[in-house]
Structure formats: C-alpha cells, structure tokens
Scaffold this active site. Structure first.
Site, PDB file in Angstrom:
ATOM      1  N   GLY A   1       0.909  -1.197  -0.089  1.00 44.14           N
ATOM      2  CA  GLY A   1      -0.051  -0.088   0.016  1.00 44.14           C
ATOM      3  C   GLY A   1       0.782   1.327   0.160  1.00 44.14           C
ATOM      4  O   GLY A   1       1.878   1.199  -0.578  1.00 44.14           O
ATOM      5  N   CYS A   2       0.236   2.172   0.670  1.00 45.51           N
ATOM      6  CA  CYS A   2       0.945   3.542   0.645  1.00 45.51           C
ATOM      7  C   CYS A   2       2.359   3.433   1.367  1.00 45.51           C
ATOM      8  O   CYS A   2       2.423   2.861   2.575  1.00 45.51           O
ATOM      9  CB  CYS A   2       0.281   4.657   1.204  1.00 45.51           C
ATOM     10  SG  CYS A   2       1.151   6.130   1.404  1.00 45.51           S
ATOM     11  N   PHE A   3       3.489   4.003   0.778  1.00 37.31           N
ATOM     12  CA  PHE A   3       4.745   3.533   1.412  1.00 37.31           C
ATOM     13  C   PHE A   3       4.729   4.550   2.652  1.00 37.31           C
ATOM     14  O   PHE A   3       5.621   4.252   3.581  1.00 37.31           O
ATOM     15  CB  PHE A   3       5.925   4.081   0.592  1.00 37.31           C
ATOM     16  CG  PHE A   3       5.999   5.199  -0.338  1.00 37.31           C
ATOM     17  CD1 PHE A   3       5.391   6.262   0.153  1.00 37.31           C
ATOM     18  CD2 PHE A   3       6.679   5.129  -1.588  1.00 37.31           C
ATOM     19  CE1 PHE A   3       5.398   7.527  -0.748  1.00 37.31           C
ATOM     20  CE2 PHE A   3       6.602   6.324  -2.411  1.00 37.31           C
ATOM     21  CZ  PHE A   3       6.117   7.605  -1.896  1.00 37.31           C
TER      22      PHE A   3
ATOM     23  N   CYS B   1       2.808   4.525   5.173  1.00 33.97           N
ATOM     24  CA  CYS B   1       2.388   3.602   6.103  1.00 33.97           C
ATOM     25  C   CYS B   1       3.410   2.610   6.381  1.00 33.97           C
ATOM     26  O   CYS B   1       3.733   2.380   7.493  1.00 33.97           O
ATOM     27  CB  CYS B   1       1.044   2.915   5.626  1.00 33.97           C
ATOM     28  SG  CYS B   1      -0.596   3.928   5.697  1.00 33.97           S
TER      29      CYS B   1
END
Length: 177
Positions: A11-13, A15
């Site tokens: 997912g979003c880096f 996070c």
C-alpha cells in the site's frame, strides 16, 4: 552478523515506512518505487498507474537483532495481503502487495513465509502478494521520506498511518523501539 535489506510494498509507502521504523533493529527505512519498467519515475508517474512500479520501502536492519522473517511478520501484520491492487483507501497497481527479494535466499524465505501463512489460514482470503526479484529501487523524493514523522497531524496520517503504527506497538511491544 551485519545488516541486510528487505524491499516490500503493502500500500502507501508512508504507512509501511512508519510501521517498519517502529521495529528495534531497523537501522534505516527508505520510501521509493520498484517492480516496474519506467526508469527513475516520479511520484506523479507512479500514481498514474502506468509505470508498473509499486510504492515500496527498503528496510535496512541489523541481523543480530532481526531476521528477515521478523520483518516479513510485521509487513504482513500491517497490510491486507488478500486484496489485489488495493490497501485501505488506496487503489491501483502501485499499491499492490509485493515482496522484492534481493537474492535467491530471500526469495526462498519469503515464499516459505507466505506458504506458512496460507497453510495456517492466517487471513480470511487467499494471499495475493507478489514475490518478484528486485531489479531496481528508485528512492522517492525527500518530501516522502519520514512522512509520518514530519506530518503526524495530516488527515491521511491520522486516519491511515497512525493505526498501523499503533498496531505494531501493540502486537510487537517488546520488539519495538
């Protein structure tokens, strides 16, 4: 022992980076891109979904304190490896679940780890995490590095990043810094 590096996308880096930075023995985490064909992509390029790259982090860790499997355990705890091209509110191939081993040994260990999770029915659905050899890692721009640390009160961070950091602290308390 020394240090090793793991490259992971879940997912979003922002996070994944923040979650990994909680782990004792992690010496550095760099957000970036890998797994695609476009050389030296920008954030905008990757967000377009046309580069083939995923948002990933490179996690450097002290092998005297952590094993590759420890890093994988945290990785699989903080994202949903059963959804294709999605993590939470973020949708697109750039947010896919991917492990990018640096060598044959990491590839074997990542495959065995995923096989163990699948055999244990650790998740409600089938694990769709890709395991592909790392070819090239492109670091993201500086504004994306340590994003949660710099922007803890940003809306995205309070809603998406902070709960993952809390989860790591709760589940891995003795192994966090």
């Amino acid at each position: 022992m020394g240090t090793e590096t793991a490259t992971l996308g879940g997912g979003c880096f922002w996070c994944t980076e923040a979650a990994m930075e909680e782990l004792a023995g992690v010496t550095d985490v760099t957000s970036g891109y890998a797994g695609g064909d476009t050389a030296d992509p920008s954030y905008r390029d990757v967000c377009s979904g046309t580069t083939g790259h995923a948002e990933v982090v490179q996690v450097e860790y002290d092998t005297a304190e952590l094993a590759y499997e420890d890093v994988l355990e945290v990785f699989f705890t903080v994202h949903d490896p059963t959804t294709v091209d999605r993590e939470g509110p973020d949708v697109g191939s750039q947010y896919r679940s991917i492990v990018l081993p640096h060598d044959d040994q990491q590839h074997e260990r990542a495959t065995a780890f995923v096989d163990e999770l699948a055999a244990a029915d650790a998740f409600d659905g089938s694990i769709v995490t890709e395991i592909e050899p790392l070819e090239t890692f492109y670091p993201a721009a500086e504004k994306h590095q340590n994003y949660f640390e710099k922007n803890p009160d940003a809306a995205y961070c309070t809603v998406n990043v902070a709960p993952k950091v809390s989860k790591v602290r709760e589940q891995f308390g003795a192994r966090t810094e």
